[in-house]
Design a protein around this motif. Sequence first.
Motif, short mmCIF file in Angstrom:
data_model
loop_
_atom_site.label_atom_id
_atom_site.label_comp_id
_atom_site.label_asym_id
_atom_site.label_seq_id
_atom_site.Cartn_x
_atom_site.Cartn_y
_atom_site.Cartn_z
N PHE A 281 0.81 -1.07 -0.01
CA PHE A 281 -0.07 0.07 0.23
C PHE A 281 0.67 1.34 -0.17
N LYS A 282 1.90 1.15 0.82
CA LYS A 282 2.65 2.55 0.93
C LYS A 282 3.42 3.05 -0.33
N LEU A 283 3.79 1.89 -1.37
CA LEU A 283 4.30 2.04 -2.65
C LEU A 283 3.42 2.92 -3.60
N THR A 284 2.05 2.03 -3.69
CA THR A 284 0.93 2.36 -4.20
C THR A 284 0.60 3.64 -4.08
N ASN A 285 0.50 4.16 -2.80
CA ASN A 285 0.13 5.34 -2.29
C ASN A 285 0.92 6.66 -2.90
N GLU A 286 2.32 6.20 -2.71
CA GLU A 286 3.54 7.19 -3.09
C GLU A 286 3.27 7.42 -4.86
N LEU A 287 3.00 6.30 -5.36
CA LEU A 287 2.97 6.44 -6.96
C LEU A 287 1.83 7.26 -7.27
N SER A 288 0.85 7.21 -6.41
CA SER A 288 -0.27 8.15 -6.81
C SER A 288 0.15 9.65 -6.17
#
Length: 298
Positions: A288-295
């Motif tokens: 989730f952390k990476l997905t959030n950052e990519l957004s």
Amino acid sequence: MTNAENKASIAVIGLGIMGLPMAVNLVKAGYAVTGYNRSPEKAAKLASDGGKAAASVAEAVKDADVIITMVPDSPDVEAVTTGEDGVFANAKPGALWIDASSIRPDVAVRLAEAARTAGLRPLDAPVSGGEQGAIDAVLSIMVGGAHEDFEAAQPILNAVGKTIVHVGPSGSGQTVKAANQLIVAVNIQALSEAIVFLEAYGVDTDAALKVLGGGLAGSKVLDQKGQKMLDRNFDPGFRLALHNKDLGIVTSAAREAGVVVPLGAAVAQLVSALVARGDGGLDHSGLFKLTNELSGKN
């Protein structure tokens, strides 16, 4: 279970996040359990919970009727089973060897052959359910090996798991575990994307996950990982570094079998990126952390 079965001597090699609670549950079930871990404080913890601590693999297994290995990767299993101090050289003939680690299916087959040559009865029995499943003794266990050996091991497996299935000959348990890890990883990534999407629209995410969990989108991943993502709490129940290893097994084995796993391959790259940047110690819900950052979110 008879009293004689209760008093069977069990050695547990590897007392980490999963191995220690499994060993403690075996003690609670009435077994005599000796544990070994490279970090001796884990073995001392087992001793404080009613087991015994051993100073080496050889010491732990020499009198054991059943040996359980629960270590991180294929080389670790080879390290504790082979060599002068290993399981194969020091276990008594006829002992059951249950490898609960998650390793490459081809390595499981090769080590099973070596174990039989040493006079042992091997089972590959990787588990699913995470740390909480190990603590609660409700693990799913997929078992490869001879059926008669599976039947002999069933009382021991019943003490640590809830769903226990013999899935075929040696190596089959590891193949099914690889499929499990593929499904879990893709599920976690899908849940991560869904929560980022919900948060972007200001939805009441607690309410959203409640209703999603009651429909076709519901899953154990949603139940166990959704709140962790909402809380940004990525304390490990199952570390990204280990899931990275497992997805490497999946993609390699799929390539060897000539099948495609496009979603699995994509998620494997995301997990690998997290590990490469130093987040391998986070829980796998850390996707989730990476997905959030990519957004572009925090």
